[in-house]
Motif scaffolding. Sequence first.
Motif, short mmCIF file in Angstrom:
data_model
loop_
_atom_site.label_atom_id
_atom_site.label_comp_id
_atom_site.label_asym_id
_atom_site.label_seq_id
_atom_site.Cartn_x
_atom_site.Cartn_y
_atom_site.Cartn_z
N TYR A 193 -5.09 4.90 1.72
CA TYR A 193 -3.97 4.22 2.39
C TYR A 193 -2.65 4.52 1.65
O TYR A 193 -1.65 4.88 2.25
CB TYR A 193 -4.12 2.69 2.35
N GLN A 194 -2.70 4.33 0.34
CA GLN A 194 -1.49 4.45 -0.48
C GLN A 194 -0.93 5.86 -0.45
O GLN A 194 0.29 6.07 -0.36
CB GLN A 194 -1.78 4.02 -1.92
N GLN A 195 -1.83 6.84 -0.53
CA GLN A 195 -1.37 8.23 -0.52
C GLN A 195 -0.84 8.63 0.85
O GLN A 195 0.17 9.32 0.97
CB GLN A 195 -2.52 9.16 -0.90
N ARG A 229 0.82 -1.22 0.00
CA ARG A 229 0.00 0.00 0.00
C ARG A 229 0.85 1.26 0.00
O ARG A 229 0.68 2.16 0.81
CB ARG A 229 -0.93 0.02 1.22
N LEU A 230 1.80 1.27 -0.92
CA LEU A 230 2.66 2.45 -1.07
C LEU A 230 2.55 2.97 -2.50
O LEU A 230 2.78 2.22 -3.44
CB LEU A 230 4.13 2.08 -0.82
N ASN A 231 2.20 4.22 -2.66
CA ASN A 231 2.21 4.86 -3.97
C ASN A 231 3.64 5.31 -4.27
O ASN A 231 4.14 6.19 -3.59
CB ASN A 231 1.34 6.12 -3.93
N LEU A 232 4.29 4.72 -5.23
CA LEU A 232 5.64 5.18 -5.55
C LEU A 232 5.64 5.90 -6.89
O LEU A 232 5.05 5.41 -7.86
CB LEU A 232 6.62 4.00 -5.59
N GLU A 233 6.29 7.04 -6.94
CA GLU A 233 6.43 7.81 -8.19
C GLU A 233 7.34 7.02 -9.13
O GLU A 233 8.19 6.25 -8.67
CB GLU A 233 7.07 9.17 -7.89
N VAL A 242 -6.11 5.93 9.37
CA VAL A 242 -7.46 5.75 9.91
C VAL A 242 -7.54 6.16 11.38
O VAL A 242 -8.37 6.98 11.75
CB VAL A 242 -7.93 4.28 9.75
N ARG A 243 -6.68 5.62 12.22
CA ARG A 243 -6.83 5.84 13.67
C ARG A 243 -5.94 6.95 14.23
O ARG A 243 -6.23 7.53 15.25
CB ARG A 243 -6.57 4.53 14.42
N PHE A 244 -4.83 7.21 13.54
CA PHE A 244 -3.94 8.30 13.97
C PHE A 244 -3.07 8.69 12.80
O PHE A 244 -3.06 8.01 11.77
CB PHE A 244 -3.07 7.87 15.16
N GLY A 245 -2.34 9.77 12.97
CA GLY A 245 -1.41 10.19 11.93
C GLY A 245 -2.04 11.16 10.94
O GLY A 245 -3.20 11.53 11.05
N VAL A 246 -1.21 11.55 9.99
CA VAL A 246 -1.62 12.55 9.00
C VAL A 246 -2.19 11.83 7.78
O VAL A 246 -1.48 11.11 7.09
CB VAL A 246 -0.41 13.43 8.59
N ARG A 247 -3.50 12.02 7.54
CA ARG A 247 -4.15 11.37 6.40
C ARG A 247 -3.97 12.19 5.13
O ARG A 247 -4.02 13.42 5.19
CB ARG A 247 -5.64 11.20 6.69
N LYS A 248 -3.75 11.50 4.04
CA LYS A 248 -3.78 12.18 2.74
C LYS A 248 -4.81 11.47 1.87
O LYS A 248 -4.73 10.27 1.67
CB LYS A 248 -2.39 12.15 2.08
N ASP A 249 -5.79 12.22 1.40
CA ASP A 249 -6.90 11.61 0.69
C ASP A 249 -7.32 12.50 -0.46
O ASP A 249 -7.72 13.63 -0.25
CB ASP A 249 -8.07 11.41 1.67
N GLU A 250 -7.19 11.98 -1.67
CA GLU A 250 -7.62 12.76 -2.83
C GLU A 250 -8.96 12.26 -3.37
O GLU A 250 -9.32 12.50 -4.52
CB GLU A 250 -6.53 12.75 -3.92
N GLY A 251 -9.69 11.55 -2.53
CA GLY A 251 -11.07 11.20 -2.87
C GLY A 251 -11.22 10.05 -3.84
O GLY A 251 -12.25 9.92 -4.50
N ALA A 252 -10.21 9.18 -3.96
CA ALA A 252 -10.31 8.06 -4.90
C ALA A 252 -10.56 6.73 -4.18
O ALA A 252 -10.22 5.67 -4.69
CB ALA A 252 -9.05 7.98 -5.76
#
Lengths: 96, 486
Positions: free
Chosen positions: B342-344, A16-20, B326-336
């Motif tokens: 998770y990946q972002q 689950r890692l987006n890599l450039e 989800v439970r902690f940390g800085v989320r990055k979400d572009e709405g996809a």
Amino acid sequence: MKINQKDVEHVARLARLNLEPQELEVMTVQMDAILGYVDKLNELDTEGIEPTAHAVPMANAFREDEIRPSIGIELALGNAPMVAGESCFQVPKVIE
Amino acid sequence: MSFQNLTIQQIRKKLIAGELTSVALTRACLERIQATNHQLNTFITVCEKEALAAAEAADEQLAAGNAALLTGLPIALKDIFNTLNVRTTCGSKLLDNYISPYDATAVQRLREQGAVIVGKLNMDEFAMGSSNENSAAGAVRNPWNSDHVPGGSSGGSAAAVAAGQVVATLGTDTGGSIRQPASHCGVVGLKPTYGRVSRYGVIAYASSLDQVGPLARNVEDCATMLGVVAGYDPADSTSVDCPVPDYLENLAAGVSGKKIGLPKEYFIDGLDAAVKQAITAAIETYRQLGAEIVDVSLPHTDYSVASYYLIATAEASSNLARYDGVRFGVRKDEGAGLISMYQQTRAAGFGDEVKRRIMLGTYALSSGYYDAYYLKAQKVRTLIRQDFLEAFEKVDLLLTPVAPTPAFKLGEMINDPLQMYLSDIFTIPANLAGTCAISLPCGFSQEGLPIGLQLIGQPFAEADLLQAAYAFEQATDWGGRSPELS
């Protein structure tokens, strides 16, 4: 080559890692070098050797199944990026 | 005021006698941090208000005659320890805003003994690194020469002690992360036996290898700190339920009649000349102190780095799955969608080294490769552990260098991860074997960089290890030196 860019893309999806594209390229070269190095383990015959998962030999650690104090909903949700209502973590929509 | 030539026990006597207050001591630390942090970048978070409040409370306890083991002593923690209501980043952008809702057991034990928690120390992100360059909070500088790294991953913990910012610190050691920075910064660092100190509340990197330990200015202070944090904890099912001895009691017992083994695989061609010279002199010191020096062999040493970087990365890939926004940390979400979130989140939050290790570990555990990599590494781990058990049938302790070279320069190895991994060659085996080891100063290079000596002890024989380290420290004057900071 121990690993190619397509393998690395597959592993990135699993992790689950987006890599450039540029990251993928560098990662492929570096992982290939490291996997090439760890290949030296194959110099050793480990037939019949038990794997070590833990250095300290230990049986299962059991405890009584008792109700104990916990940190509570408010604190548990305190660090959540998004919260729904008073007691739920909120995530992006899973089912279309 | 300066506490740098005093041990914890000596400071404690002054506090109890009323010659010194915890508030004065804590203020002195805060001023020292203020004056030197811009240069060293050791602290990620300074808890000034909380520390002064704890110091005031400590002074009340002291006045009432209720001194515990660390009452009023300013101590700082690697930012890997969950610390109640304090920001705990683990050196990661992903945990930039994480405020811990509880105390790690080790932190709780420090508080129970009256320690004043001054702040949180810089580290390689998620404890992955040997140079402290992999931190979202920026690199830490070596107090002896700011062009050089302090070592890692507990680089902040080692540099803060060396610079006299606090009395002692806690770090963690998965493949050398206490001992190597201690060596590079000229302080004493102890990695206890796996299971000796609770890992509860310590952000996990590689769970079968991680262990908590102290870094301090001298061996006695390490003994004091270990006595406080060691012991069984029901919250950590891998902590071992065996009695904690009084590590101070027989500290001066000496090494006369002890057998010290020199594993020939640790005295390799690539060893830096200054390191070799310092270690050779240390061996001679032990001989003069009455120890018997014995040649031994740990034949699988050369396979330890390969075994470690499969096992540690595999465990890391699993442990770090929890950072999903989800439970902690800085989320990055572009709405996809969820998977994309998770990946972002993980792509934006993790640094390069953490990504590399997650990738390696995921690969080593993935379908079709598990047996060839992960299982193979675990079998080799068995051989490495057996090497130690066999050596300990012949000798009481092992003596080795901590690192092949003194601290390298910032940026020198950052683009060559494999080369950086190989620099951990002398520290990794003790983690794989699960036994205890200590790093203590034994010399300086021509450029004025500290050199460390490693003693490796038998499982749960920290008392013997500390006695042997103390004997060396008392017989030489390498320890307790302070770098000049502008």
